[in-house]
Scaffold this motif. Structure first.
Motif, PDB file in Angstrom:
ATOM      1  N   GLY A 345       0.797  -1.225   0.000  1.00 25.44           N
ATOM      2  CA  GLY A 345       0.000   0.000   0.000  1.00 25.44           C
ATOM      3  C   GLY A 345       0.828   1.273   0.000  1.00 25.44           C
ATOM      4  O   GLY A 345       0.274   2.369   0.143  1.00 25.44           O
ATOM      5  N   PHE A 346       2.146   1.156  -0.150  1.00 25.39           N
ATOM      6  CA  PHE A 346       2.995   2.335  -0.151  1.00 25.39           C
ATOM      7  C   PHE A 346       2.960   3.012  -1.515  1.00 25.39           C
ATOM      8  O   PHE A 346       2.764   2.374  -2.545  1.00 25.39           O
ATOM      9  CB  PHE A 346       4.443   1.966   0.194  1.00 25.39           C
ATOM     10  N   GLU A 347       3.169   4.348  -1.496  1.00 27.44           N
ATOM     11  CA  GLU A 347       3.210   5.135  -2.731  1.00 27.44           C
ATOM     12  C   GLU A 347       4.139   6.322  -2.531  1.00 27.44           C
ATOM     13  O   GLU A 347       4.566   6.603  -1.409  1.00 27.44           O
ATOM     14  CB  GLU A 347       1.800   5.607  -3.087  1.00 27.44           C
ATOM     15  N   GLU A 348       4.446   7.000  -3.629  1.00 31.22           N
ATOM     16  CA  GLU A 348       5.310   8.178  -3.535  1.00 31.22           C
ATOM     17  C   GLU A 348       4.555   9.319  -2.856  1.00 31.22           C
ATOM     18  O   GLU A 348       3.447   9.680  -3.262  1.00 31.22           O
ATOM     19  CB  GLU A 348       5.790   8.607  -4.916  1.00 31.22           C
ATOM     20  N   ILE A 349       5.180   9.859  -1.815  1.00 32.63           N
ATOM     21  CA  ILE A 349       4.555  10.923  -1.016  1.00 32.63           C
ATOM     22  C   ILE A 349       5.581  12.017  -0.789  1.00 32.63           C
ATOM     23  O   ILE A 349       6.760  11.743  -0.541  1.00 32.63           O
ATOM     24  CB  ILE A 349       4.066  10.367   0.342  1.00 32.63           C
ATOM     25  N   ASP A 350       5.104  13.266  -0.853  1.00 24.06           N
ATOM     26  CA  ASP A 350       5.967  14.416  -0.585  1.00 24.06           C
ATOM     27  C   ASP A 350       5.927  14.698   0.913  1.00 24.06           C
ATOM     28  O   ASP A 350       4.866  15.027   1.470  1.00 24.06           O
ATOM     29  CB  ASP A 350       5.494  15.635  -1.378  1.00 24.06           C
ATOM     30  N   VAL A 351       7.052  14.588   1.572  1.00 26.15           N
ATOM     31  CA  VAL A 351       7.108  14.775   3.019  1.00 26.15           C
ATOM     32  C   VAL A 351       6.755  16.215   3.394  1.00 26.15           C
ATOM     33  O   VAL A 351       6.183  16.471   4.465  1.00 26.15           O
ATOM     34  CB  VAL A 351       8.500  14.400   3.552  1.00 26.15           C
ATOM     35  N   VAL A 352       7.059  17.178   2.515  1.00 26.60           N
ATOM     36  CA  VAL A 352       6.743  18.583   2.806  1.00 26.60           C
ATOM     37  C   VAL A 352       5.244  18.759   2.953  1.00 26.60           C
ATOM     38  O   VAL A 352       4.763  19.450   3.872  1.00 26.60           O
ATOM     39  CB  VAL A 352       7.305  19.494   1.699  1.00 26.60           C
ATOM     40  N   GLU A 353       4.482  18.134   2.083  1.00 27.40           N
ATOM     41  CA  GLU A 353       3.031  18.245   2.157  1.00 27.40           C
ATOM     42  C   GLU A 353       2.499  17.593   3.441  1.00 27.40           C
ATOM     43  O   GLU A 353       1.628  18.144   4.118  1.00 27.40           O
ATOM     44  CB  GLU A 353       2.389  17.593   0.934  1.00 27.40           C
ATOM     45  N   ILE A 354       3.007  16.409   3.757  1.00 23.86           N
ATOM     46  CA  ILE A 354       2.564  15.724   4.981  1.00 23.86           C
ATOM     47  C   ILE A 354       2.914  16.563   6.208  1.00 23.86           C
ATOM     48  O   ILE A 354       2.121  16.685   7.150  1.00 23.86           O
ATOM     49  CB  ILE A 354       3.202  14.332   5.078  1.00 23.86           C
ATOM     50  N   LEU A 355       4.103  17.166   6.196  1.00 22.49           N
ATOM     51  CA  LEU A 355       4.523  18.001   7.326  1.00 22.49           C
ATOM     52  C   LEU A 355       3.590  19.191   7.499  1.00 22.49           C
ATOM     53  O   LEU A 355       3.236  19.563   8.626  1.00 22.49           O
ATOM     54  CB  LEU A 355       5.961  18.466   7.120  1.00 22.49           C
ATOM     55  N   GLY A 356       3.140  19.804   6.394  1.00 19.49           N
ATOM     56  CA  GLY A 356       2.211  20.931   6.479  1.00 19.49           C
ATOM     57  C   GLY A 356       0.896  20.522   7.107  1.00 19.49           C
ATOM     58  O   GLY A 356       0.340  21.254   7.956  1.00 19.49           O
ATOM     59  N   VAL A 357       0.385  19.339   6.726  1.00 21.09           N
ATOM     60  CA  VAL A 357      -0.872  18.854   7.311  1.00 21.09           C
ATOM     61  C   VAL A 357      -0.699  18.603   8.808  1.00 21.09           C
ATOM     62  O   VAL A 357      -1.555  18.975   9.628  1.00 21.09           O
ATOM     63  CB  VAL A 357      -1.328  17.564   6.599  1.00 21.09           C
ATOM     64  N   VAL A 358       0.415  18.005   9.177  1.00 17.24           N
ATOM     65  CA  VAL A 358       0.657  17.687  10.583  1.00 17.24           C
ATOM     66  C   VAL A 358       0.765  18.959  11.411  1.00 17.24           C
ATOM     67  O   VAL A 358       0.200  19.060  12.513  1.00 17.24           O
ATOM     68  CB  VAL A 358       1.934  16.840  10.724  1.00 17.24           C
ATOM     69  N   LEU A 359       1.464  19.976  10.890  1.00 13.28           N
ATOM     70  CA  LEU A 359       1.644  21.212  11.646  1.00 13.28           C
ATOM     71  C   LEU A 359       0.322  21.922  11.892  1.00 13.28           C
ATOM     72  O   LEU A 359       0.132  22.562  12.934  1.00 13.28           O
ATOM     73  CB  LEU A 359       2.623  22.127  10.924  1.00 13.28           C
ATOM     74  N   SER A 360      -0.600  21.825  10.959  1.00 12.25           N
ATOM     75  CA  SER A 360      -1.906  22.444  11.183  1.00 12.25           C
ATOM     76  C   SER A 360      -2.636  21.765  12.338  1.00 12.25           C
ATOM     77  O   SER A 360      -3.287  22.414  13.161  1.00 12.25           O
ATOM     78  CB  SER A 360      -2.755  22.385   9.908  1.00 12.25           C
ATOM     79  N   HIS A 361      -2.521  20.428  12.430  1.00  9.91           N
ATOM     80  CA  HIS A 361      -3.129  19.707  13.557  1.00  9.91           C
ATOM     81  C   HIS A 361      -2.425  20.044  14.865  1.00  9.91           C
ATOM     82  O   HIS A 361      -3.072  20.203  15.914  1.00  9.91           O
ATOM     83  CB  HIS A 361      -3.059  18.195  13.317  1.00  9.91           C
ATOM     84  N   VAL A 362      -1.095  20.162  14.810  1.00  4.45           N
ATOM     85  CA  VAL A 362      -0.328  20.463  16.017  1.00  4.45           C
ATOM     86  C   VAL A 362      -0.705  21.833  16.560  1.00  4.45           C
ATOM     87  O   VAL A 362      -0.873  22.021  17.775  1.00  4.45           O
ATOM     88  CB  VAL A 362       1.188  20.401  15.725  1.00  4.45           C
ATOM     89  N   ARG A 363      -0.873  22.816  15.675  1.00  4.47           N
ATOM     90  CA  ARG A 363      -1.216  24.169  16.126  1.00  4.47           C
ATOM     91  C   ARG A 363      -2.616  24.213  16.738  1.00  4.47           C
ATOM     92  O   ARG A 363      -2.894  25.017  17.621  1.00  4.47           O
ATOM     93  CB  ARG A 363      -1.107  25.149  14.963  1.00  4.47           C
ATOM     94  N   GLN A 364      -3.520  23.354  16.248  1.00  2.00           N
ATOM     95  CA  GLN A 364      -4.849  23.291  16.846  1.00  2.00           C
ATOM     96  C   GLN A 364      -4.780  22.661  18.244  1.00  2.00           C
ATOM     97  O   GLN A 364      -5.471  23.101  19.169  1.00  2.00           O
ATOM     98  CB  GLN A 364      -5.785  22.459  15.965  1.00  2.00           C
ATOM     99  N   SER A 365      -3.928  21.637  18.389  1.00  2.00           N
ATOM    100  CA  SER A 365      -3.825  20.960  19.679  1.00  2.00           C
ATOM    101  C   SER A 365      -2.982  21.747  20.677  1.00  2.00           C
ATOM    102  O   SER A 365      -3.239  21.702  21.887  1.00  2.00           O
ATOM    103  CB  SER A 365      -3.224  19.563  19.485  1.00  2.00           C
ATOM    104  N   PHE A 366      -1.945  22.455  20.166  1.00  2.94           N
ATOM    105  CA  PHE A 366      -1.040  23.217  21.033  1.00  2.94           C
ATOM    106  C   PHE A 366      -0.897  24.632  20.475  1.00  2.94           C
ATOM    107  O   PHE A 366       0.132  24.987  19.877  1.00  2.94           O
ATOM    108  CB  PHE A 366       0.337  22.543  21.124  1.00  2.94           C
ATOM    109  N   PRO A 367      -1.965  25.458  20.628  1.00  4.22           N
ATOM    110  CA  PRO A 367      -1.960  26.781  19.986  1.00  4.22           C
ATOM    111  C   PRO A 367      -0.876  27.723  20.512  1.00  4.22           C
ATOM    112  O   PRO A 367      -0.460  28.632  19.801  1.00  4.22           O
ATOM    113  CB  PRO A 367      -3.361  27.320  20.281  1.00  4.22           C
ATOM    114  N   LYS A 368      -0.401  27.535  21.723  1.00 11.10           N
ATOM    115  CA  LYS A 368       0.588  28.446  22.297  1.00 11.10           C
ATOM    116  C   LYS A 368       2.028  27.965  22.111  1.00 11.10           C
ATOM    117  O   LYS A 368       2.966  28.643  22.547  1.00 11.10           O
ATOM    118  CB  LYS A 368       0.315  28.625  23.794  1.00 11.10           C
ATOM    119  N   GLN A 369       2.213  26.845  21.458  1.00 10.64           N
ATOM    120  CA  GLN A 369       3.553  26.272  21.326  1.00 10.64           C
ATOM    121  C   GLN A 369       4.324  26.934  20.171  1.00 10.64           C
ATOM    122  O   GLN A 369       3.880  26.903  19.025  1.00 10.64           O
ATOM    123  CB  GLN A 369       3.464  24.769  21.059  1.00 10.64           C
ATOM    124  N   PRO A 370       5.488  27.527  20.460  1.00  4.25           N
ATOM    125  CA  PRO A 370       6.299  28.116  19.378  1.00  4.25           C
ATOM    126  C   PRO A 370       7.014  27.012  18.574  1.00  4.25           C
ATOM    127  O   PRO A 370       7.656  26.136  19.155  1.00  4.25           O
ATOM    128  CB  PRO A 370       7.289  29.007  20.110  1.00  4.25           C
TER     129      PRO A 370
END
Length: 504
Positions: A345-370
């Motif tokens: 089930g593996f495929e070519e994935i851009d890590v930059v895009e995945i990182l952007g999605v993850v950071l949006s979730h992180v900022r929602q969970s930890f809004p005050k974290q620099p």
């Protein structure tokens, strides 16, 4: 070993088969030469020399062909010497005691000498045979030591015994009162049928030898050695009962290993159950308690609560539900890792895009974290599962935030290096002790400081399990600077560097 086997074959061949023509001719030649030498010495009136020549011939025949032929040669030499060579010729008559004593001395000397020489020869051959058999058993024992499963014992035994004339081998093992054929694992077999069953190869001309196996707990079953008539002599090159004892030891050892493996698996299963129950009871209690308290307050004091208080309680319920959902997902991910992750089930994935999605979730969970990012230009395509990679990055960043020392900045860097996409998450917390570094990727591990801060002990275990499935690595470096800080470094092979044929 080859020399021993040849000696064994020669020895048993000589014991089992009739006298060969070459051996008979050799013995006759020695006897005739000794007779001729004796006659020549007697003609020169040297009776002592003639007797010694005849005795030498008898000794040679006994040493060469064994006790029986030596005695036959001694009797023949005595008869010929007395009848043809000693006076009176062509007769056995003796007239005085002086003639009887030499005659008896020669006869006794010839027979005793032949017996001693033949016995010495037979003893030497028996010792050689015993040494060869011991060396053969040692070779079989060494080969059987390689077996770790009962089925491997049968395979190794067949390969080892074939050169010795064993055309087929059957091993029947008794387990829990039932008899099983190793080659036909599964259904038990009838003991009588197993004993009577034989193969019909080579027109049914078979030689069968059955030996009982005795193990640690008594009757272990039996071994059936099968030879064709043409090769049955080869089977006698072995001490079959001794071979059976070696097979019993190997099978007993494999069965004990199986039992030990099952016991260890059961122990690990029980430990895992205890760890899961402990984790569930701890990590579910806190969010459930918060949800229950907020829901009870909303129900009991709905009219007296202000809109802001209601919103805060609803936010608490939502936050705790998110924690429960994440914890449940972690348990499911743990199960996926234990079951094994397929790369189909593996495929070519851009890590930059995945990182952007993850950071949006992180900022929602930890809004005050620099959070600071450093993304280098270059290739960032990897072969992985997008959902799993997202979970990897989130777990690592979450771990750095929770255990990184309050509101200190978390640095996230991404770069390509030596055919790998390298993601590095660095915090400024107190760091991880060397003792804990060896265990942080272990399932349900939490250090003393982590227990105070919460967490299930599954985040880094899941992250490492997924990264390993991608063909990468996850390592920890601590301290980073001035005795503090921790860096989690993920390396995943770039899609461009994957070998040909790898799933993309």
């Amino acid at each position: 070993m080859l020399c021993y086997r040849k000696l064994m074959q020669q020895t048993i061949h000589s014991k089992q088969k009739p006298v060969s023509l070459a051996s008979l001719v050799g013995d006759l030649t020695i006897f005739l030469l000794a007779t001729a030498g004796t006659y020549f010495a007697q003609s020169l009136d040297r009776p002592i020399t003639s007797v010694l020549i005849y005795l030498t011939g008898v000794i040679l025949i006994g040493a060469r062909s064994g006790v029986k032929k030596g005695i036959v040669a001694a009797i023949g030499a005595s008869s010929i010497y007395n009848f043809f060579l000693s006076a009176p010729a062509f007769g056995f008559g003796v007239s005085t005691a002086d003639e009887i004593v030499p005659l008896l001395a020669f006869n006794i000397s010839a027979i005793v000498t032949a017996a001693v020489a033949g016995r010495t020869r037979d003893s030497a051959m028996s010792a050689t045979l015993a040494e060869a058999k011991n060396a053969t058993l040692l070779n079989i024992s060494d080969r059987l030591q390689q077996a770790v499963e009962v089925a491997e014992v049968l395979e190794i035994a067949r390969q080892t015994l074939t050169p010795y004339g064993v055309t087929h081998l059957e091993i029947h093992v008794r387990r829990e009162g039932q008899l099983y054929d190793i080659e036909m694992a599964g259904q038990p077999v009838n003991a009588l049928n197993a004993l009577l069953k034989s193969r019909s190869d080579n027109g049914g001309r078979l030689s069968v030898k059955t030996c009982e196996m005795v193990g640690t707990h008594g009757d272990l079953g039996f071994v059936k050695f099968i030879f064709t008539e043409a090769m049955s002599a080869g089977g006698k090159l072995l001490d079959l009962q001794a071979v059976t004892n070696l097979l019993a030891l190997a099978i007993d050892r494999c069965m004990l290993l199986d039992a030990l493996s099952e016991a260890r698996a059961l122990q690990k299963s029980e430990q895992l159950k205890s760890a899961i129950l402990s984790s569930v009871s701890h990590d579910l209690r806190t969010p459930l308690t918060a949800i229950s308290a907020a829901a009870s307050s909303l129900r009991s004091y709905e009219k007296s609560l202000s809109p802001a208080q209601k919103e805060q309680m609803l936010a608490t319920i939502s936050e705790q539900c998110t924690k429960l959902n994440r914890y449940t997902a972690n348990l499911l991910d743990m199960g996926r890792i234990q079951a094994g992750i397929s790369a189909s089930g593996f495929e070519e994935i851009d890590v930059v895009e995945i990182l952007g999605v993850v950071l949006s979730h992180v900022r929602q969970s930890f809004p005050k974290q620099p959070i600071r990012k450093e993304i280098a230009s270059g290739e960032t395509l990897v072969c992985a599962n997008g959902v799993m990679l997202e979970q990897v990055i989130f777990n690592i960043i979450e771990n750095s935030i929770i255990h990184g020392g309050g509101q200190s900045e978390v640095l996230i860097s991404l770069r390509a290096e030596d055919g790998f996409c390298v993601l590095e998450v660095t915090d400024s917390g107190p760091g991880i002790t060397r003792a804990d570094q060896a265990d942080i990727f272990r399932r349900f591990f939490r250090s003393e400081s982590q227990v105070a801060r919460g967490g299930s002990g599954l985040g880094l275990y899941i992250a490492k399990g997924f990264v390993d499935a991608f063909g990468g690595s996850l390592e920890v470096v601590s301290p980073v600077k001035d005795g503090a800080g921790t860096a989690m470094i993920v390396r995943i092979p770039l899609a461009a560097s994957m070998p040909t044929g790898a799933p993309k």
